[in-house]
Design a protein around this motif. Structure first.
Motif, PDB file in Angstrom:
ATOM      1  N   TRP A 341       0.854  -1.179   0.000  1.00 39.10           N
ATOM      2  CA  TRP A 341       0.000   0.000   0.000  1.00 39.10           C
ATOM      3  C   TRP A 341       0.892   1.232   0.000  1.00 39.10           C
ATOM      4  CZ3 TRP A 341      -5.097  -0.035  -0.765  1.00 39.10           C
ATOM      5  CH2 TRP A 341      -5.825  -1.195  -0.472  1.00 39.10           C
ATOM      6  N   VAL A 342       0.566   2.203  -0.819  1.00 34.62           N
ATOM      7  CA  VAL A 342       1.343   3.443  -0.902  1.00 34.62           C
ATOM      8  C   VAL A 342       0.521   4.569  -0.283  1.00 34.62           C
ATOM      9  CG1 VAL A 342       2.597   5.027  -2.402  1.00 34.62           C
ATOM     10  CG2 VAL A 342       2.402   2.599  -3.031  1.00 34.62           C
ATOM     11  N   VAL A 343       1.099   5.222   0.722  1.00 39.06           N
ATOM     12  CA  VAL A 343       0.426   6.301   1.450  1.00 39.06           C
ATOM     13  C   VAL A 343       1.322   7.523   1.436  1.00 39.06           C
ATOM     14  CG1 VAL A 343      -0.474   7.062   3.682  1.00 39.06           C
ATOM     15  CG2 VAL A 343      -0.804   4.685   2.956  1.00 39.06           C
ATOM     16  N   GLU A 344       0.761   8.664   1.077  1.00 37.50           N
ATOM     17  CA  GLU A 344       1.530   9.909   1.031  1.00 37.50           C
ATOM     18  C   GLU A 344       1.048  10.848   2.129  1.00 37.50           C
ATOM     19  OE1 GLU A 344       3.439  11.207  -2.785  1.00 37.50           O
ATOM     20  OE2 GLU A 344       1.848  12.721  -2.606  1.00 37.50           O
ATOM     21  N   ALA A 345       1.994  11.496   2.788  1.00 37.36           N
ATOM     22  CA  ALA A 345       1.685  12.430   3.871  1.00 37.36           C
ATOM     23  C   ALA A 345       2.304  13.786   3.559  1.00 37.36           C
ATOM     24  CB  ALA A 345       2.219  11.897   5.201  1.00 37.36           C
ATOM     25  N   HIS A 346       1.487  14.854   3.644  1.00 38.20           N
ATOM     26  CA  HIS A 346       1.951  16.220   3.418  1.00 38.20           C
ATOM     27  C   HIS A 346       1.729  17.029   4.689  1.00 38.20           C
ATOM     28  CE1 HIS A 346       2.560  16.030  -1.012  1.00 38.20           C
ATOM     29  NE2 HIS A 346       1.679  15.042  -0.905  1.00 38.20           N
ATOM     30  N   LEU A 347       2.737  17.758   5.101  1.00 37.13           N
ATOM     31  CA  LEU A 347       2.674  18.549   6.330  1.00 37.13           C
ATOM     32  C   LEU A 347       1.571  19.593   6.234  1.00 37.13           C
ATOM     33  CD1 LEU A 347       4.277  18.754   9.040  1.00 37.13           C
ATOM     34  CD2 LEU A 347       5.551  20.630   7.975  1.00 37.13           C
ATOM     35  N   ARG A 348       0.761  19.673   7.269  1.00 35.31           N
ATOM     36  CA  ARG A 348      -0.314  20.667   7.308  1.00 35.31           C
ATOM     37  C   ARG A 348       0.253  22.076   7.473  1.00 35.31           C
ATOM     38  NH1 ARG A 348      -5.557  18.685   8.635  1.00 35.31           N
ATOM     39  NH2 ARG A 348      -5.607  16.460   9.164  1.00 35.31           N
ATOM     40  N   THR A 349      -0.473  23.043   6.973  1.00 30.44           N
ATOM     41  CA  THR A 349      -0.100  24.446   7.136  1.00 30.44           C
ATOM     42  C   THR A 349      -0.064  24.801   8.617  1.00 30.44           C
ATOM     43  OG1 THR A 349      -1.138  25.009   5.021  1.00 30.44           O
ATOM     44  CG2 THR A 349      -0.697  26.817   6.549  1.00 30.44           C
ATOM     45  N   GLY A 350       0.986  25.493   9.028  1.00 34.15           N
ATOM     46  CA  GLY A 350       1.106  25.923  10.416  1.00 34.15           C
ATOM     47  C   GLY A 350       1.985  25.042  11.268  1.00 34.15           C
ATOM     48  N   PHE A 351       2.413  23.912  10.725  1.00 32.63           N
ATOM     49  CA  PHE A 351       3.284  23.013  11.471  1.00 32.63           C
ATOM     50  C   PHE A 351       4.672  22.987  10.845  1.00 32.63           C
ATOM     51  CE2 PHE A 351      -0.925  21.088  12.420  1.00 32.63           C
ATOM     52  CZ  PHE A 351      -0.868  21.178  13.810  1.00 32.63           C
ATOM     53  N   ASN A 352       5.659  22.685  11.677  1.00 29.80           N
ATOM     54  CA  ASN A 352       7.037  22.566  11.213  1.00 29.80           C
ATOM     55  C   ASN A 352       7.514  21.130  11.361  1.00 29.80           C
ATOM     56  OD1 ASN A 352       7.675  25.326  10.518  1.00 29.80           O
ATOM     57  ND2 ASN A 352       7.602  25.769  12.708  1.00 29.80           N
ATOM     58  N   HIS A 353       8.287  20.686  10.398  1.00 27.15           N
ATOM     59  CA  HIS A 353       8.923  19.376  10.464  1.00 27.15           C
ATOM     60  C   HIS A 353       9.984  19.336   9.372  1.00 27.15           C
ATOM     61  CE1 HIS A 353       9.534  15.048  10.725  1.00 27.15           C
ATOM     62  NE2 HIS A 353       8.731  15.014  11.779  1.00 27.15           N
ATOM     63  N   PRO A 354      11.147  18.735   9.636  1.00 22.49           N
ATOM     64  CA  PRO A 354      12.169  18.676   8.579  1.00 22.49           C
ATOM     65  C   PRO A 354      11.707  17.894   7.358  1.00 22.49           C
ATOM     66  CG  PRO A 354      12.825  17.370  10.513  1.00 22.49           C
ATOM     67  CD  PRO A 354      11.646  18.187  10.906  1.00 22.49           C
ATOM     68  N   TYR A 355      10.698  17.010   7.531  1.00 16.52           N
ATOM     69  CA  TYR A 355      10.177  16.240   6.401  1.00 16.52           C
ATOM     70  C   TYR A 355       8.751  16.698   6.105  1.00 16.52           C
ATOM     71  CZ  TYR A 355      14.253  13.558   7.625  1.00 16.52           C
ATOM     72  OH  TYR A 355      15.545  13.196   7.924  1.00 16.52           O
ATOM     73  N   ALA A 356       8.631  17.586   5.130  1.00 19.25           N
ATOM     74  CA  ALA A 356       7.331  18.163   4.779  1.00 19.25           C
ATOM     75  C   ALA A 356       6.482  17.191   3.973  1.00 19.25           C
ATOM     76  CB  ALA A 356       7.522  19.455   3.990  1.00 19.25           C
ATOM     77  N   GLN A 357       7.109  16.186   3.407  1.00 24.37           N
ATOM     78  CA  GLN A 357       6.376  15.165   2.661  1.00 24.37           C
ATOM     79  C   GLN A 357       7.047  13.819   2.894  1.00 24.37           C
ATOM     80  OE1 GLN A 357       5.964  15.822  -1.583  1.00 24.37           O
ATOM     81  NE2 GLN A 357       5.624  13.657  -1.975  1.00 24.37           N
ATOM     82  N   ARG A 358       6.224  12.790   3.081  1.00 25.44           N
ATOM     83  CA  ARG A 358       6.734  11.426   3.212  1.00 25.44           C
ATOM     84  C   ARG A 358       5.848  10.499   2.377  1.00 25.44           C
ATOM     85  NH1 ARG A 358       7.997  10.651   9.722  1.00 25.44           N
ATOM     86  NH2 ARG A 358       7.448  12.778  10.302  1.00 25.44           N
ATOM     87  N   ARG A 359       6.469   9.525   1.787  1.00 26.50           N
ATOM     88  CA  ARG A 359       5.714   8.495   1.070  1.00 26.50           C
ATOM     89  C   ARG A 359       6.053   7.149   1.706  1.00 26.50           C
ATOM     90  NH1 ARG A 359       5.207   8.318  -5.391  1.00 26.50           N
ATOM     91  NH2 ARG A 359       3.989  10.182  -4.864  1.00 26.50           N
ATOM     92  N   PHE A 360       5.010   6.458   2.194  1.00 24.32           N
ATOM     93  CA  PHE A 360       5.156   5.213   2.931  1.00 24.32           C
ATOM     94  C   PHE A 360       4.751   4.028   2.057  1.00 24.32           C
ATOM     95  CE2 PHE A 360       4.325   8.575   5.945  1.00 24.32           C
ATOM     96  CZ  PHE A 360       5.182   8.321   7.013  1.00 24.32           C
ATOM     97  N   TYR A 361       5.471   2.923   2.233  1.00 24.95           N
ATOM     98  CA  TYR A 361       5.176   1.688   1.516  1.00 24.95           C
ATOM     99  C   TYR A 361       4.919   0.595   2.559  1.00 24.95           C
ATOM    100  CZ  TYR A 361       7.306   4.537  -2.109  1.00 24.95           C
ATOM    101  OH  TYR A 361       7.608   5.567  -2.972  1.00 24.95           O
ATOM    102  N   LEU A 362       3.655   0.159   2.664  1.00 24.64           N
ATOM    103  CA  LEU A 362       3.221  -0.750   3.715  1.00 24.64           C
ATOM    104  C   LEU A 362       2.955  -2.144   3.148  1.00 24.64           C
ATOM    105  CD1 LEU A 362       2.105   2.279   4.394  1.00 24.64           C
ATOM    106  CD2 LEU A 362       0.823   1.113   6.173  1.00 24.64           C
ATOM    107  N   ASP A 363       3.529  -3.143   3.769  1.00 26.90           N
ATOM    108  CA  ASP A 363       3.345  -4.531   3.372  1.00 26.90           C
ATOM    109  C   ASP A 363       1.878  -4.921   3.454  1.00 26.90           C
ATOM    110  OD1 ASP A 363       3.784  -7.280   2.890  1.00 26.90           O
ATOM    111  OD2 ASP A 363       4.071  -7.666   5.032  1.00 26.90           O
ATOM    112  N   GLU A 364       1.326  -5.497   2.379  1.00 23.88           N
ATOM    113  CA  GLU A 364      -0.094  -5.861   2.380  1.00 23.88           C
ATOM    114  C   GLU A 364      -0.409  -6.999   3.348  1.00 23.88           C
ATOM    115  OE1 GLU A 364      -1.917  -7.700  -0.995  1.00 23.88           O
ATOM    116  OE2 GLU A 364      -0.131  -8.866  -1.539  1.00 23.88           O
ATOM    117  N   ASP A 365       0.595  -7.808   3.701  1.00 25.29           N
ATOM    118  CA  ASP A 365       0.343  -8.984   4.537  1.00 25.29           C
ATOM    119  C   ASP A 365       0.490  -8.732   6.031  1.00 25.29           C
ATOM    120  OD1 ASP A 365      -0.227 -10.612   2.360  1.00 25.29           O
ATOM    121  OD2 ASP A 365       1.873 -11.167   2.082  1.00 25.29           O
ATOM    122  N   SER A 366       1.157  -7.661   6.422  1.00 19.61           N
ATOM    123  CA  SER A 366       1.417  -7.422   7.850  1.00 19.61           C
ATOM    124  C   SER A 366       1.131  -5.999   8.298  1.00 19.61           C
ATOM    125  CB  SER A 366       2.886  -7.740   8.161  1.00 19.61           C
ATOM    126  OG  SER A 366       3.740  -6.815   7.496  1.00 19.61           O
TER     127      SER A 366
END
Length: 446
Positions: A341-366
């Motif tokens: 499963w591919v999930v993308e996360a974008h930092l909301r306006t007003g928050f700080n984080h060194p990673y403003a975008q992350r793309r996650f790859y999740l095993d379908e079986d676990s």
């Protein structure tokens, strides 16, 4: 306080995610695996059908052993490297593409795919119950109506998928001793040895939604080596809905000989002893409240990912043989083709984080996160996280034996989980919630 009240009111006003109906839930254990993966293999035959995974110890295994490799006889199918990576681009995450492109001596040993992930039957039963009962609350920052199993085996949103990772089964309790290292650009590093205990509440046998008290798990570690920092310790009480009640954490400082409550150990708080390469929410690939990001479920994809990483798990391997300059020794790593499963996360306006975008790859079986692409505020790809998992078939539980974070601009990386010269995980450790209090932490330091 006024801004907090406005945030809570806004979250409360958001609609609750719709539950899965009985017809959809009935697919679990039929054409879908009990945790929601596709039971069938792919059309090309390069991904096999799921047949239950490794749900029991293999022949030759004895309690306390570093798990023998059930696939040791497998031959390498092909190798992906800098020279031929374009041929496999569709099956490589952008982070892995960059790692290959920047390191001419790094390569992927691609082996036959084995869907080894397994969990106890009670986790499958609980997942079937959760499918019709679980729902997101607090604007997606909490879950109700679930216990023990995967809450959303048929995810309808990115938030549901990431909660599946956060709430996946990892045993009832674990005692483990592992080492971590921040490997600098010149190849130098210092090992930090940690004695760790984890007591899981959500996934315990007999747990029901009504029995939960908003506690997900308890975690504690004590630094064992090197001697100059040995004795320092940390305890964490992890909550499920962190908007309702934030996680509590206390640290014992050996020099001060006292326990202090930490005001914040979440989100972008730097993770200690990682040379600035990891934030608190990067532990276990992602943890904590999801409220600082907008989450999007992009779908499922066939990708080359770390899997069945028994070679790097074996007892007696020298850490110097694992931790090479620039990257982990690729001769000890194993990659397989799996659906994720591919999930993308974008930092909301007003928050700080060194990673403003992350793309996650999740095993379908676990629902284990296998890889994460990390992007900075300007949209540049700056890092890659990988989890190298095995099936701990004595539990049974599927989880990482080694986790890495690559910092591309700094040409360095962080590795955690090195246990080759330590006792193997104890899934039957004698632990209780009383072992995870400030008072217990004080005793640990003495």
């Amino acid at each position: 306080m006024r801004s907090l009240a406005i945030l809570l009111l806004a979250l409360a006003a958001l609609p609750v995610q719709a539950k899965v109906n009985s017809l959809q839930a009935a697919r679990l254990g039929q054409e879908l695996t009990p945790l929601g993966g596709e039971r069938a293999g792919n059309a090309a035959g390069s991904i096999p059908a799921w047949d239950g995974g490794l749900a029991a110890p293999i022949a030759g295994y004895q309690p306390g052993m570093h798990h023998p490799d059930p696939y040791a006889a497998d031959a390498v199918q092909f190798v992906v490297n800098q020279a031929n990576q374009q041929q496999y681009q569709a099956q490589l995450s952008p982070g892995l593409q960059r790692l290959l492109a920047s390191q001419p001596d790094y390569q992927l040993r691609v082996m036959p795919s084995h869907r080894s992930a397994a969990a106890p039957q009670r986790i499958y039963d609980a997942t079937r119950f959760n499918a019709e009962q679980a729902e997101l609350i607090s604007g997606g920052n909490g879950v109700q109506g679930a216990a023990a199993g995967i809450p959303f085996p048929l995810p309808q949103s990115g938030q549901e998928a990431i909660w599946n990772h956060i709430m996946r089964y990892r045993g009832d309790q674990i005692h483990l001793v592992t080492n971590q290292a921040a490997v600098l650009a010149n190849g130098s590093y210092n090992l930090l040895k940690l004695d760790r205990d984890i007591y899981f509440v959500y996934g315990r046998e007999g747990m029901t939604p009504k029995g939960l008290d908003n506690t997900l798990f308890y975690y504690k570690y004590k630094v064992v080596a090197p001697a100059k920092v040995a004795g320092s310790a940390l305890v964490v009480q992890e909550t499920l809905d962190q908007i309702l009640s934030i996680r509590k954490a206390w640290r014992f400082n050996r020099g001060e000989r006292r326990v202090r409550r930490l005001p914040m150990l979440a989100f972008d708080t730097p993770q200690p002893d990682t040379n600035g390469m990891a934030t608190a929410d990067m532990v276990d690939s992602y943890n904590g409240a999801p409220d600082r990001y907008e989450w999007k479920l992009l779908g499922k994809q066939e990708m080359l990912v770390p899997y069945n990483s028994y070679a790097v798990h074996q007892q007696g391997l020298a850490y110097t043989d694992i931790l090479q300059r620039k990257h982990v020794n690729p001769a000890l790593l194993r990659y397989e083709l799996h659906r994720v499963w591919v999930v993308e996360a974008h930092l909301r306006t007003g928050f700080n984080h060194p990673y403003a975008q992350r793309r996650f790859y999740l095993d379908e079986d676990s629902w284990q996160i296998l890889a994460v692409d990390l992007y900075d505020k300007s949209g540049e790809l700056v890092g890659l996280q990988e989890s190298h998992p095995i099936s701990y078939y004595d539990a049974p539980m599927f989880g990482s034996t080694l986790e890495t974070i690559y910092d591309f601009p700094g040409e360095r990386y962080f590795a955690d989980g090195l246990d080759n010269n330590e006792p193997m995980y104890d899934f039957k450790a004698d632990l209780s919630p009383r072992d995870f209090t400030p008072q217990a932490l004080r005793r640990e330091g003495n």
